[in-house]
Design a protein around this motif. Sequence first.
Motif, PDB file in Angstrom:
ATOM      1  N   SER A 152     -30.931  14.872   7.407  1.00 28.64           N
ATOM      2  CA  SER A 152     -29.913  14.718   8.432  1.00 28.64           C
ATOM      3  C   SER A 152     -28.783  15.837   8.462  1.00 28.64           C
ATOM      4  CB  SER A 152     -29.501  13.472   8.875  1.00 28.64           C
ATOM      5  OG  SER A 152     -28.351  13.530  10.000  1.00 28.64           O
ATOM      6  N   SER A 153     -28.649  16.601   9.645  1.00 25.58           N
ATOM      7  CA  SER A 153     -27.544  17.624   9.779  1.00 25.58           C
ATOM      8  C   SER A 153     -26.249  16.928  10.073  1.00 25.58           C
ATOM      9  CB  SER A 153     -28.010  18.806  10.648  1.00 25.58           C
ATOM     10  OG  SER A 153     -28.091  18.018  12.062  1.00 25.58           O
ATOM     11  N   ASN A 154     -26.240  15.876  10.473  1.00 26.31           N
ATOM     12  CA  ASN A 154     -24.900  15.449  10.927  1.00 26.31           C
ATOM     13  C   ASN A 154     -24.239  13.965  10.335  1.00 26.31           C
ATOM     14  OD1 ASN A 154     -26.693  13.641  11.791  1.00 26.31           O
ATOM     15  ND2 ASN A 154     -26.115  13.130  13.941  1.00 26.31           N
ATOM     16  N   ARG A 155     -25.115  13.966   8.924  1.00 27.52           N
ATOM     17  CA  ARG A 155     -24.805  12.664   8.182  1.00 27.52           C
ATOM     18  C   ARG A 155     -24.576  13.164   6.660  1.00 27.52           C
ATOM     19  NH1 ARG A 155     -27.732   7.273  10.272  1.00 27.52           N
ATOM     20  NH2 ARG A 155     -26.844   7.342  12.592  1.00 27.52           N
ATOM     21  N   GLN A 156     -23.556  12.740   5.980  1.00 28.60           N
ATOM     22  CA  GLN A 156     -23.499  13.192   4.429  1.00 28.60           C
ATOM     23  C   GLN A 156     -24.455  12.292   3.708  1.00 28.60           C
ATOM     24  OE1 GLN A 156     -19.378  13.336   3.237  1.00 28.60           O
ATOM     25  NE2 GLN A 156     -20.070  13.779   1.164  1.00 28.60           N
ATOM     26  N   TYR A 157     -24.268  11.037   3.936  1.00 30.38           N
ATOM     27  CA  TYR A 157     -24.900  10.135   3.085  1.00 30.38           C
ATOM     28  C   TYR A 157     -25.958   9.177   3.751  1.00 30.38           C
ATOM     29  CZ  TYR A 157     -20.799  10.708   0.276  1.00 30.38           C
ATOM     30  OH  TYR A 157     -19.679  11.030  -0.640  1.00 30.38           O
ATOM     31  N   HIS A 158     -27.010   8.498   3.260  1.00 31.22           N
ATOM     32  CA  HIS A 158     -27.802   7.719   3.753  1.00 31.22           C
ATOM     33  C   HIS A 158     -26.958   6.378   4.228  1.00 31.22           C
ATOM     34  CE1 HIS A 158     -31.108   9.716   1.650  1.00 31.22           C
ATOM     35  NE2 HIS A 158     -31.224   9.767   2.719  1.00 31.22           N
TER      36      HIS A 158
END
Length: 300
Positions: A152-158
């Motif tokens: 995902s390009s807009n999230r750092q973590y799951h």
Amino acid sequence: MKRILISLICVGISLGCSNRDNEDDIVFENIENPNDDNLEVYANIDFSNWKVTLPVDENNNGSPDEYQPSELINGAYRANTSIQPYMYDDVADSSIEFYTFPDVSTTNSSYSRTELRELINPAIARENWSLEEGGTMTGRLKIVDISEDNVSSNRQYHNTIVMQIHGIISLEDMATHGFSSNNGPPLIKIRWIDGYIYSYKKSLVDETTIGDDLLETSSATWVDASTNMGYVGFDEFEFRITASTGRLELQLNSETPLVYEDVSMNKWPFENYFKAGNYLGSTAEGAYSKVKYYELEVVH
């Protein structure tokens, strides 16, 4: 525990010792009990009405392994080598850690979990509660560790779900309609996303829906509405869910409560049960999450 050693020094050659005459000579000495540092304090969780679902299928029955309250209470889970890799104590901070990763998932889901499921009656999983009966779940917890999201390009973590109220079709409606499954949608999901706590609450797509059509569980009838409740990061936080007739109140720490009072709440046709733990929202290779609970309590 500390013991106090009282030494009485008696003074006098021919008069002997007198406790009353020698009060000024009393010496107090503290002796440490060497067992103090070895006391183990566990998380404040009573498993009498919880079962746990794990992300594995060790008994090869095609479903995630589950352990009933009788296998968890009074510390029984600590001696179970099948549970220990996924639900285990950390006595350093009096917590229980829930670890999960993508493997085996439950019916109607693609995601794995190490998660507690409320059982009002430990002998009958289909005995649950209505909004009219209501209930409150309170927890103190934190995200310990979670894998990074490299897609995902807009999230750092799951992300992971740490609390839920899940819907279930009542025995009465099962008999009336001849349903083959009693699975209902979750009324509320509390999800950790990049340090923020989001609520996902089910609402009707069409608020004019009535009658038996309300029992349709697909996204064509019930859809999630999300709200960002605030940032907790990897710090400990408290969360409370209070459900009652036509009303749902969510409390994060000391923030202003988020309250739902709407048509969808008034029309909610399902019975319910609480869930708490670690429900990872990823199937990516190498994904994982770890969630700690210090306290967990349910009141009806």
